[in-house]
Scaffold this active site. Structure first.
Site, mmCIF file in Angstrom:
data_model
loop_
_atom_site.group_PDB
_atom_site.id
_atom_site.type_symbol
_atom_site.label_atom_id
_atom_site.label_comp_id
_atom_site.label_asym_id
_atom_site.label_seq_id
_atom_site.Cartn_x
_atom_site.Cartn_y
_atom_site.Cartn_z
ATOM 1 N N HIS A 107 0.816 -1.222 0.000
ATOM 2 C CA HIS A 107 0.000 0.000 0.000
ATOM 3 C C HIS A 107 0.846 1.267 0.000
ATOM 4 C CE1 HIS A 107 0.396 -0.362 4.517
ATOM 5 N NE2 HIS A 107 0.510 0.947 4.401
ATOM 6 N N ASP A 137 0.127 -7.699 1.169
ATOM 7 C CA ASP A 137 0.484 -6.291 1.395
ATOM 8 C C ASP A 137 1.996 -6.111 1.493
ATOM 9 O OD1 ASP A 137 0.025 -3.593 1.608
ATOM 10 O OD2 ASP A 137 -0.206 -3.617 3.784
ATOM 11 N N GLY A 210 3.436 6.386 8.204
ATOM 12 C CA GLY A 210 4.821 6.581 7.779
ATOM 13 C C GLY A 210 5.712 5.446 8.240
ATOM 14 N N ASN A 211 5.277 4.730 9.304
ATOM 15 C CA ASN A 211 6.012 3.555 9.762
ATOM 16 C C ASN A 211 5.764 2.345 8.867
ATOM 17 O OD1 ASN A 211 5.926 4.746 12.950
ATOM 18 N ND2 ASN A 211 7.694 3.513 12.371
ATOM 19 N N SER A 212 4.734 2.411 8.032
ATOM 20 C CA SER A 212 4.402 1.271 7.177
ATOM 21 C C SER A 212 5.607 0.853 6.342
ATOM 22 C CB SER A 212 3.241 1.631 6.243
ATOM 23 O OG SER A 212 2.053 1.794 6.954
#
Length: 467
Positions: A107, A137, A210-212
Site C-alpha cells: 500500500h 500487502d 509513515g512507519n508502514s
C-alpha cells in the site's frame, strides 16, 4: 487450647511464606550495582539495525474532475477537461539483500509512477518495483548502489514470544528515522482483516502513519516483522500495531529475487472452525485447530493421507487454530516443499507430510463474451477453478461458470443477469466448465424456451426464459 495452638502454628507458616516471597521479590528487583548496569541501552541494537531501514517515497499522477464540469457558462471560460495533480505517499522500507533489495508494504507503493528511496545516511536512489503482492500487502524494490549495503537478517525461526522486547524503526509522519520500543503483545493475530494471509505480530511499540514498511526488530537485531498497520480511531498510535512476520516476508522476497511469479501453495482442503460446542461433541478439552470438511480430489491433502473429519492442530510444529493460520503456514513454503501437518483422528495424534502445490487452474482466467441468439448474449463469463477462486476471494471449492460482467442494453442485461451469478444448468444440462456451457448452447440453438438455473448470493434460482 489445642485449636488455638494449631491456629498459631498455621499463622506462623503463613508469615514464613510471606517473608520468603517478599525476600524473593526484592532479590529480583535489584538496584544497579555499577555504572555499566546503569547505562544499559538499546543503542547497540539500533546502531546495527537502523542503517538498513530506509524511507520510501512514491508519486503518482491522478486526474481530478474539473469543478466547472456540467456548467455551460463556466465551461466556456474555464473548460471541463480533467486536471492532473501529483499525489505522493511516504513510508518506510528494509534492506534485506546487500545488492539493494528492499521490502516494504504494497500500500506504500501501490499505483506509483515514480519511486524514490532515501537511505539512513540521506543518499537518494530511484527504485524499481520487482514484485508487488496485494494479498500479503508486501512489495519488493531494487536500487542500484555502488557499494554493498547494510542489511537486516531475518528471524526465520519464528521463535518470538509474547512479552519479548522489540524495537520499531521507521519514518512516522515524515519527521525522519525514529525508533520506538515495546513488547510483543500477541502473536498469530488473524482477525485483523488487512490481507488475505492475516497472521500478524501485535506490538505496543508506537507505530504511526509513515512507519508502514519499517522494521520490527528483536533484541538480537533480527527482523521479526514488517510494520504494516495500526488499530486506531484517531489515526495515531494507541499501542496496537501489527507486523507481517519475517517468515512471510522472506518467502515473498525469495520469489522476487528468483524472478518467479508469486504462486501460493494450496492445501486442497475445505476447513471448518472448531467452536466450543463442536469441541465438546468431539471430546476435545478445548476448541482448537480446524476440521477438514472436504478434500479436493487428488489434491495435496488427500494424497498425503488426510481424511474428512481430521482436525488440523499444528503445521510445522506451530499450533494453528483456524483456517487463516493454516493458510499462512502453507504460504511460507516454496512450491515442492513438504509441510508437516499434525492432526487429531479418532482421539489420536497423527502427522502427515503434505507437499506444497499450487491450486489447480489459472489465476487469471480469460473472460469470454457470449454471442449469438440466447439469453446470455452480452455477458462475460469465466470458468471457475481453485487457482482463479483463490486469487479473487471466491470459495476455492466452487466450480462451474460464472458471469463476471454484463454489457449494457445486451440481452443478458434485459433478462436481469448480474456479475457474480453462477450458471448451474441450462435446459437440464449441468454446467461445470466451458465445454458444458458450449454443449448446452449448441443443444438449445434456435430454441424459444430456455430453462435456466443460477446461484446468486448463495440462493438457487430457476427460470424459464423466452426469446
Amino acid at each position: 487450647m489445642l485449636g488455638l495452638a494449631a491456629t498459631a502454628c498455621a499463622q506462623e507458616d503463613v508469615d514464613t511464606l510471606q517473608d520468603r516471597a517478599s525476600d524473593s521479590f526484592h532479590e529480583e528487583r535489584a538496584v544497579p550495582e555499577n555504572r555499566t548496569e546503569m547505562q544499559l541501552s538499546f543503542a547497540p541494537i539500533v546502531r546495527e539495525a537502523a542503517p538498513a531501514v530506509v524511507n520510501v517515497y512514491s508519486r503518482r499522477v491522478v486526474a481530478q474532475r474539473s469543478p466547472f464540469a456540467g456548467d455551460p457558462f463556466f465551461e466556456r471560460f474555464f473548460g471541463s477537461q480533467p486536471q492532473q495533480r501529483d499525489v505522493g505517499s511516504l513510508g518506510s522500507g528494509v534492506i534485506v539483500d546487500p545488492s539493494g533489495v528492499i521490502v516494504t508494504n504494497n500500500h506504500v507503493v501501490e499505483g506509483a509512477q515514480e519511486l524514490r528511496v532515501v537511505l539512513a545516511d540521506r543518499r537518494e536512489f530511484d527504485a524499481e518495483l520487482l514484485l508487488a503482492d496485494e494479498r500479503t500487502d508486501l512489495a519488493v524494490l531494487q536500487i542500484q548502489a555502488d557499494e554493498t549495503l547494510p542489511v537486516l537478517s531475518y528471524n526465520e525461526a519464528g521463535d518470538s514470544e509474547v512479552g519479548d522486547l522489540v524495537l520499531a524503526i521507521g519514518n512516522p509522519f515524515g519527521v525522519g528515522q525514529t525508533v520506538t520500543s515495546g513488547i510483543v503483545s500477541a502473536l498469530a493475530r488473524t482477525e485483523v482483516g488487512i490481507s488475505d494471509y492475516s497472521f500478524f505480530i501485535q506490538t505496543d511499540a508506537a507505530v504511526n502513519p509513515g512507519n508502514s514498511g519499517g522494521a520490527l526488530v528483536n533484541m538480537n537485531g533480527e527482523l521479526i516483522g514488517i510494520n504494516t498497520a495500526i488499530f486506531s480511531r484517531s489515526g495515531g498510535s494507541i499501542g496496537i500495531g501489527f507486523a507481517i512476520p519475517a517468515e512471510m516476508v522472506s518467502s515473498v522476497v525469495n520469489a522476487a529475487l528468483n524472478g518467479e511469479d508469486l504462486i501460493r501453495p494450496w492445501l486442497g482442503a475445505k476447513l471448518q472452525p472448531v467452536t466450543s460446542e463442536l469441541a465438546q461433541s468431539l471430546g476435545l478439552d478445548r476448541p482448537r485447530g480446524a476440521i477438514v470438511a472436504d478434500l479436493w480430489p487428488d489434491g495435496a491433502a488427500e494424497e498425503a493421507g488426510l481424511e474428512r473429519g481430521d482436525i488440523i492442530v499444528a503445521v510445522d510444529g506451530v499450533e494453528v487454530n483456524n483456517e487463516t493460520g493454516i493458510r499462512f503456514r502453507f504460504a511460507t513454503h516454496a512450491l515442492g516443499d513438504l509441510a508437516r501437518v499434525e492432526v487429531l483422528r479418532d482421539g489420536e495424534t497423527r502427522e502427515f507430510e503434505v507437499e506444497s502445490r499450487p491450486a489447480p487452474g489459472n489465476t487469471t482466467a480469460e473472460p469470454r463474451t457470449v454471442g449469438g441468439r440466447n439469453p446470455f448474449q452480452g455477458a462475460r463469463i469465466v470458468e471457475l477453478s481453485p487457482a482463479f477462486n483463490e486469487a479473487n476471494g471466491i470459495d476455492p471449492f466452487m466450480d462451474g461458470v460464472m458471469i463476471v460482467a454484463v454489457g449494457r442494453r445486451s440481452v443478458a442485461d434485459y433478462y436481469g443477469f448480474q456479475a457474480g451469478d453462477r450458471i448451474v444448468t441450462i435446459a437440464g444440462i449441468e454446467v461445470d466448465d466451458f465445454a458444458d456451457f458450449e454443449n448446452a448452447m449448441a443443444d438449445q440453438d434456435n430454441a424459444r424456451e430456455w430453462p435456466i438455473e443460477i446461484i446468486r448470493r448463495g440462493e438457487r434460482h430457476s427460470r424459464v426464459l423466452r426469446l
